[in-house]
Write a protein that holds these residues in place. Structure first.
Motif, mmCIF file in Angstrom:
data_model
loop_
_atom_site.group_PDB
_atom_site.id
_atom_site.type_symbol
_atom_site.label_atom_id
_atom_site.label_comp_id
_atom_site.label_asym_id
_atom_site.label_seq_id
_atom_site.Cartn_x
_atom_site.Cartn_y
_atom_site.Cartn_z
ATOM 1 N N LEU A 34 -11.037 4.258 22.013
ATOM 2 C CA LEU A 34 -10.466 5.171 21.026
ATOM 3 C C LEU A 34 -10.232 4.428 19.724
ATOM 4 N N LEU A 35 -10.416 5.137 18.604
ATOM 5 C CA LEU A 35 -10.081 4.600 17.290
ATOM 6 C C LEU A 35 -8.885 5.349 16.738
ATOM 7 N N LEU A 36 -8.051 4.642 15.968
ATOM 8 C CA LEU A 36 -6.959 5.273 15.244
ATOM 9 C C LEU A 36 -7.124 4.956 13.765
ATOM 10 N N ALA A 37 -7.344 6.009 12.977
ATOM 11 C CA ALA A 37 -7.489 5.870 11.529
ATOM 12 C C ALA A 37 -6.181 6.278 10.874
ATOM 13 N N GLU A 38 -5.637 5.393 10.052
ATOM 14 C CA GLU A 38 -4.353 5.620 9.383
ATOM 15 C C GLU A 38 -4.586 6.022 7.937
ATOM 16 N N GLY A 39 -3.796 6.951 7.458
ATOM 17 C CA GLY A 39 -3.867 7.398 6.074
ATOM 18 C C GLY A 39 -2.808 8.450 5.850
ATOM 19 N N LYS A 40 -3.130 9.474 5.091
ATOM 20 C CA LYS A 40 -2.192 10.583 4.921
ATOM 21 C C LYS A 40 -1.929 11.261 6.259
ATOM 22 N N GLU A 41 -2.928 11.249 7.127
ATOM 23 C CA GLU A 41 -2.737 11.699 8.497
ATOM 24 C C GLU A 41 -3.248 10.625 9.447
ATOM 25 N N ARG A 42 -2.712 10.648 10.653
ATOM 26 C CA ARG A 42 -3.146 9.706 11.689
ATOM 27 C C ARG A 42 -4.180 10.423 12.542
ATOM 28 N N LEU A 43 -5.389 9.874 12.542
ATOM 29 C CA LEU A 43 -6.527 10.510 13.186
ATOM 30 C C LEU A 43 -6.949 9.679 14.384
#
Length: 277
Positions: A34-43
């Motif tokens: 799994l990948l977790l992309a951080e930014g304005k939302e956590r994807l």
């Protein structure tokens, strides 16, 4: 919960001058595909779930119980622990194509309903996702195989070339290949292990297909379903399996096991005779 995935080494002119988003803003979940992309939302990103694979195995004479409940429990566990704003399934939620099996029609709507009760769910269609749009509950979005862009990162499944804006994002995430590496143990036995691959884009391939200069990078995700098997990147490929191997400078790709072990560049693994554990 997450482990960093450093950028690939620079081993050719096509890998220099990257304009990709910061590597620290997107990272694998430790010990999971799994990948977790951080930014304005956590994807949170998963790929190649292949619900209904058991039906194809049954047709071939291999009988195993449905793994859908087990896969659902695992995904729900990660969603409850990580609490992302959105789950992105990066293609091949279902397995059978071009037709849809009775197992998929029975299990997929409930599977997605339970996930969408925990977070927003988006799906980028893969080559196995025929008829998927007819099975998704309200609120689940299905996107075309050409991909999407979220907060400066491009996501596509990988069996077709992505649209130009995905390539222009600079940091691409793809799936489809089920990347793996075949390693030898001290007794000389070999075993395939799922891996992450992070590679520079091959500038000449991008220019030839899109007519634009690009020096970005691509992350290739391992399959979430362990029954899928994998493509051993350190062995000769029988076919290209879509454009990803053509887009990426794979000799300069860095490979990582799911536990975060840095195996080094693919070219170095091949030169060592396949690698060892």
């Amino acid at each position: 919960m997450t482990a960093g995935l450093p950028a690939p080494g620079t081993c050719s002119s096509s890998s220099s001058g990257s304009t990709a988003p910061s590597a620290s803003s997107i990272a694998p979940v430790f010990g999971a595909p799994l990948l977790l992309a951080e930014g304005k939302e956590r994807l949170l990103i998963a790929s190649d779930i292949h619900l209904g694979l058991e039906y194809e195995l049954w047709l071939g004479g291999v009988s195993i119980p449905s793994q859908t409940k087990k896969i659902l429990a695992a995904l729900k566990g990660y969603l409850e622990a990580i609490r992302p704003d959105r789950l992105l399934i990066l293609g091949d939620l279902k397995h059978n194509e071009p037709k849809t099996s009775w197992q998929e029609r029975r299990e997929i709507p409930g599977f997605l309903h339970q996930l969408s009760g925990l977070t927003k769910v988006d799906i980028v269609s893969g080559n196995h996702d025929s008829n998927l749009a007819d099975m998704v509950p309200l609120g689940v979005r299905v996107h075309p195989p050409s991909g999407i862009v979220r907060e400066g990162r491009g996501y596509f499944h990988g069996h077709t070339w992505p649209e130009e804006r995905v390539v222009r994002s600079g940091l691409l995430v793809a799936a489809h290949l089920h990347p793996a590496v075949r390693l030898k143990d001290p007794l000389g036995n070999s075993q395939s292990h799922p891996v992450w691959a992070r590679a520079p884009l091959k500038a000449e391939a991008i220019e030839e297909h899109y007519g634009l200069a690009s020096s970005g990078e691509i992350i290739i995700m391992p399959a979430f379903n362990p029954l899928c098997g994998g493509l051993a990147l350190n062995e000769p490929a029988e076919d290209m399996r879509g454009p990803v191997l053509a887009m990426a400078d794979m000799e300069c790709a860095r490979l990582y096991l799911l536990d975060g072990t840095d195996l080094g560049l693919l070219a170095e693994i091949k030169a060592s005779g396949g690698g060892s554990i």
